[in-house]
Design an enzyme around this catalytic site. Sequence first.
Site, PDB file in Angstrom:
ATOM      1  NE  ARG A 286      -6.181   0.747  -1.841  1.00 44.19           N
ATOM      2  CZ  ARG A 286      -5.553   1.329  -0.815  1.00 44.19           C
ATOM      3  NH1 ARG A 286      -4.271   1.108  -0.605  1.00 44.19           N
ATOM      4  NH2 ARG A 286      -6.214   2.119  -0.003  1.00 44.19           N
TER       5      ARG A 286
ATOM      6  NE  ARG B 144      -0.359   1.747   3.540  1.00 46.56           N
ATOM      7  CZ  ARG B 144       0.776   2.432   3.707  1.00 46.56           C
ATOM      8  NH1 ARG B 144       1.936   1.835   3.939  1.00 46.56           N
ATOM      9  NH2 ARG B 144       0.787   3.742   3.610  1.00 46.56           N
TER      10      ARG B 144
ATOM     11  CG  ASN C 198      -2.369  11.537   2.472  1.00 46.12           C
ATOM     12  OD1 ASN C 198      -1.845  10.626   1.832  1.00 46.12           O
ATOM     13  ND2 ASN C 198      -2.030  11.781   3.720  1.00 46.12           N
ATOM     14  CE  LYS C 199      -5.304   5.658   4.173  1.00 52.09           C
ATOM     15  NZ  LYS C 199      -6.311   4.826   3.471  1.00 52.09           N
TER      16      LYS C 199
ATOM     17  CG  ASP D  50      -3.130   8.001  -1.649  1.00 54.50           C
ATOM     18  OD1 ASP D  50      -2.969   8.439  -0.493  1.00 54.50           O
ATOM     19  OD2 ASP D  50      -2.875   6.831  -1.988  1.00 54.50           O
TER      20      ASP D  50
ATOM     21  CB  ALA E 235       0.366   6.895  -3.812  1.00 51.98           C
TER      22      ALA E 235
ATOM     23  CD  GLN F 261      -3.280   2.877   6.725  1.00 50.80           C
ATOM     24  OE1 GLN F 261      -3.906   3.234   7.723  1.00 50.80           O
ATOM     25  NE2 GLN F 261      -3.862   2.740   5.552  1.00 50.80           N
TER      26      GLN F 261
HETATM   27  O1  MRU Z   1      -4.664   3.272   1.976  1.00 43.58           O
HETATM   28  P1  MRU Z   1      -3.171   3.483   1.937  1.00 43.58           P
HETATM   29  O2  MRU Z   1      -2.469   2.950   3.129  1.00 43.58           O
HETATM   30  O3  MRU Z   1      -2.587   2.975   0.639  1.00 43.58           O
HETATM   31  O4  MRU Z   1      -3.018   5.055   1.948  1.00 43.58           O
HETATM   32  C1  MRU Z   1      -1.743   5.576   1.917  1.00 43.58           C
HETATM   33  C2  MRU Z   1      -1.674   7.048   2.066  1.00 43.58           C
HETATM   34  O5  MRU Z   1      -2.666   7.712   2.202  1.00 43.58           O
HETATM   35  C3  MRU Z   1      -0.316   7.656   1.952  1.00 43.58           C
HETATM   36  O6  MRU Z   1      -0.231   8.806   2.717  1.00 43.58           O
HETATM   37  C4  MRU Z   1      -0.041   8.024   0.479  1.00 43.58           C
HETATM   38  O7  MRU Z   1      -0.303   6.925  -0.344  1.00 43.58           O
HETATM   39  C5  MRU Z   1       1.360   8.456   0.285  1.00 43.58           C
HETATM   40  S1  MRU Z   1       2.515   7.159   0.524  1.00 43.58           S
HETATM   41  C6  MRU Z   1       4.060   7.761   0.196  1.00 43.58           C
END
Ligand code: MRU
Length: 326
Positions: A72, A32, A230-231, A220, A34, A179
Amino acid sequence: MIDQRRLPLREEYVTCRTYEDVAVAIRDMVIRGAPAIGVAAAMGVALGVLHADDIGLDTQIDRICDTLTRTRPTAVNLFWGLERMRRLYQSLKGQPLAAIRERMVAEACQVRLEDIAINQAIGKHGAGLVPDGKTILTHCNAGALATAGYGTALGVIRAAVESGKKVDVFADETRPFLQGARLTVWELQQDHIPATLITDNMAGHFLKSGRIGCVVVGADRIAANGDVANKIGTYSVAVLAKENGVPFFVAAPVSTLDLTLASGDQIPIERRPDAEVTHVFGTAVAPEGTHVENPAFDVTPNRYVTAIITERGVARAPYEESLRRL
Ligand code: MRU
């Protein structure tokens, strides 16, 4: 791939032998983040081509890319990785299958290597922005685990530490997938960077306290106007940061920019299963039949973003111009 569903309790690895395995690993969040998803997608295509045969190669490539596309929806790096491999395939058409295979495998390996170098460059550009002697707040995991190595937001932190700055990190636990608690803290511990875990609802308290020097998060997808997906929970942190005069930095590679979208309103937001909210490690924490919303991402409007740190430099408002220049 290190299995990110099992960390930090178990350090287990998943071996993907087919492109379908890679698609499942992305969908189920074995891998996981991006940039890591982008690299995995490129590797998935290479794996698919390795097992493809000569007849109807175009159709097979379409099937491989379609399968990986439907994993995704939010991280644009997935589509970027697939597009890069597809374009290479177009340029190789007509060559012997063995040559196509070799080039596509080499390209996927190259995508991985480039990603590490990109993160190190992001770190170099961002390190100077981090205030010395303060705490950095981060959300989710935008570290080595979320990339091919080094990390975006955690790359900035690593580079700040490497440049001699005395910083420590507050990691939001990042409900519902945790995470921050599971991955960011684990990763920072490996590097002996002091990390403190807080629950998501403590962020405002600490941002008001004066202890947090800046927020650094990953992304993302970033729209042309600088709106950042983002998350889930990132938006709340950004608003609280602005309210308290704390700079809010986004660290991301140029492959996370989606300049085809005028604003963040057009970014597709992934909805994940209810069980991620109703259950923690398989144990129910809500009554049966609970109605759930589980958007995996939110969009932070550009007015909350102090700067976007990329491998090509730092963009500031107005983002329409600064991002296009990068
Ligand atoms: O659902 P995830 O864990 O894939 O989400 C990840 C994030 O939101 C990260 O902050 C983003 O992908 C950047 S990772 C360098």
